[in-house]
Design an enzyme around this catalytic site. Structure first.
Site, PDB file in Angstrom:
ATOM      1  N   GLU A  40       0.640 -10.309  -0.972  1.00  0.00           N
ATOM      2  CA  GLU A  40      -0.726 -10.555  -0.841  1.00  0.00           C
ATOM      3  C   GLU A  40      -1.347 -10.721  -2.119  1.00  0.00           C
ATOM      4  O   GLU A  40      -2.211 -11.342  -2.337  1.00  0.00           O
ATOM      5  CB  GLU A  40      -1.546  -9.515   0.207  1.00  0.00           C
ATOM      6  CG  GLU A  40      -1.040  -9.792   1.532  1.00  0.00           C
ATOM      7  CD  GLU A  40      -1.692  -8.750   2.565  1.00  0.00           C
ATOM      8  OE1 GLU A  40      -2.172  -9.010   3.338  1.00  0.00           O
ATOM      9  OE2 GLU A  40      -1.417  -7.323   1.993  1.00  0.00           O
ATOM     10  N   GLU A  72       4.204  -6.061   7.919  1.00  0.00           N
ATOM     11  CA  GLU A  72       3.101  -5.364   8.626  1.00  0.00           C
ATOM     12  C   GLU A  72       3.283  -5.063   9.973  1.00  0.00           C
ATOM     13  O   GLU A  72       3.182  -3.946  10.639  1.00  0.00           O
ATOM     14  CB  GLU A  72       1.905  -5.626   8.356  1.00  0.00           C
ATOM     15  CG  GLU A  72       1.277  -5.343   6.906  1.00  0.00           C
ATOM     16  CD  GLU A  72       1.698  -6.522   5.675  1.00  0.00           C
ATOM     17  OE1 GLU A  72       1.124  -6.226   4.610  1.00  0.00           O
ATOM     18  OE2 GLU A  72       2.201  -7.402   6.149  1.00  0.00           O
ATOM     19  N   ALA A 126       0.785  -1.298  -0.101  1.00  0.00           N
ATOM     20  CA  ALA A 126      -0.099  -0.084  -0.094  1.00  0.00           C
ATOM     21  C   ALA A 126       1.106   1.318  -0.070  1.00  0.00           C
ATOM     22  O   ALA A 126       1.970   1.337   0.614  1.00  0.00           O
ATOM     23  CB  ALA A 126      -1.002  -0.163   1.331  1.00  0.00           C
ATOM     24  N   GLY A 170       2.011  -5.967   0.698  1.00  0.00           N
ATOM     25  CA  GLY A 170       0.584  -6.069  -0.230  1.00  0.00           C
ATOM     26  C   GLY A 170       0.993  -6.754  -1.409  1.00  0.00           C
ATOM     27  O   GLY A 170       0.225  -7.384  -2.070  1.00  0.00           O
TER      28      GLY A 170
END
Length: 275
Positions: free
Chosen positions: A126, A146, A79, A123
C-alpha cells in the site's frame, strides 16, 4: 550534498525511537523506514517518524524528489500485528490525516519513488501504491494478503490497485492474497523498474536524479495535473482542460520557463529556481 556530512542523515524521531531516517542527497531526499528487526512493520513510532520525514522533505526548498525505502532486508511488512493485538494504535496519533505509515494519505507535491529493497506485502504494498513511481528488487514481491487474516487492504490497497492495473488482475491480487513476484509486478505496471538483487535503492536514485534534473515547478505541476485528471472523465471534457489551463498559467509564465528557453538557445544546462 556530501552524504558523509552528519547533517545529511538525521533521525526523524517518533515516540522515542528512530522510526524513520531522512537523508538529503543533493536534490533527492531518502526516507528510510527504520525498524529492521521487525521487518519495518508499522507501529505508531514509525508512522510518526515517516510522516515527519515527508514533511521535512516537502518543506526543504532544495529537495525535488523523495525516495522511500526500508532498512535491512525488508521494505515493509505491513502493520505491526503485535501492536494491534495489544490494542495499540499504529498510526501517527497527532496526524491521522497522514494515513498508514504516515505515507498512504500524505500528499507531497514533489514526486515520490518507492525503492522496494525486499519483503513488501500488505501495508508495504500500500505504501508502494501511494508512491508515484516504484523500483523493486528482483527477489522481492508485492501482495495484499489481508483477506487471509480476515481483513481487507484498508490503507489504500482496494482503492488504488484497480486504478493502476487492470480490474481483473487487481481483483485476483485482492481476493486471493497471493504474492506478486517482481517480474509479474513489472508486467502489470505496478512498478517501473526491476533492479538486480541488492540495487533497488541505487536504481531508484538514478531515476530520481533524472527527474530532479528537470524544472521543479514544471515537474510538480505535471504530477498534480496527472493525479487530478486521471479519473476525471473524457479528455474532451471542459473540466480537465480547466485544470490544464490553471497549470499553463502557473508554469508557462515562470522564471524557469524563460530559463529553459534561454538555456536551450545558449546551448548550456539550465539553472532552475523552482519559480
Amino acid at each position: 550534498m556530501d552524504t558523509t556530512d552528519p547533517a545529511a542523515r538525521v533521525p526523524a524521531r517518533g515516540a522515542g525511537e528512530e522510526g524513520a531516517l531522512l537523508e538529503l542527497r543533493g536534490h533527492v531526499a531518502v526516507v528510510t523506514l527504520n525498524r529492521p528487526s521487525a521487518l519495518n512493520a508499522v507501529n505508531s513510532a514509525l508512522s510518526t517518524a515517516a510522516g515527519a520525514a515527508l514533511e521535512r522533505a516537502r518543506s526543504e526548498p532544495d529537495v525535488r524528489v523523495v525516495v522511500i525505502t526500508g532498512a535491512g532486508r525488508a521494505f515493509c511488512a505491513g502493520a505491526d500485528l503485535k501492536e494491534i493485538a495489544r490494542g495499540h494504535r499504529v498510526d501517527a496519533p497527532e496526524h491521522p490525516d497522514w494515513g498508514f505509515a504516515g505515507i498512504a494519505q500524505h500528499w507531497v507535491a514533489k514526486p515520490t519513488i518507492a525503492a522496494v529493497n525486499g519483503f513488501a506485502l500488505g501495508g508495504g504494498t500500500e505504501i508502494v501504491l501511494a508512491c508515484d513511481l516504484a523500483v523493486i528488487d528482483e527477489t522481492a514481491s508485492l501482495g495484499l494478503p489481508e483477506v487471509r487474516r480476515g481483513l481487507f487492504a484498508a490503507a489504500g490497497g482496494v482503492i488504488r490497485l484497480q486504478r493502476q492495473i487492470p480490474l481483473k488482475a487487481a481483483l485476483e491480487i485482492a481476493l486471493t492474497g497471493e504474492p506478486v513476484p517482481a517480474a509479474r509486478a513489472l508486467d502489470l505496471g505496478l512498478v517501473n523498474r526491476v533492479a538486480p538483487a541488492g540495487t533497488a535503492l541505487a536504481v531508484a536514485l538514478g531515476l530520481a536524479e533524472k527527474i530532479a534534473a528537470n524544472a521543479p515547478l514544471a515537474v510538480q505541476t505535471s504530477k498534480r495535473i496527472v493525479h487530478r485528471t486521471y479519473a476525471a472523465g473524457s479528455d474532451w471534457d471542459g473540466d480537465v482542460w480547466k485544470i490544464n489551463a490553471d497549470g499553463v498559467r502557473e508554469v508557462f509564465a515562470s522564471r524557469d520557463a524563460r530559463e529553459g528557453a534561454r538555456a536551450f538557445a545558449e546551448k548550456r544546462q539550465p539553472r532552475w529556481e523552482g519559480r
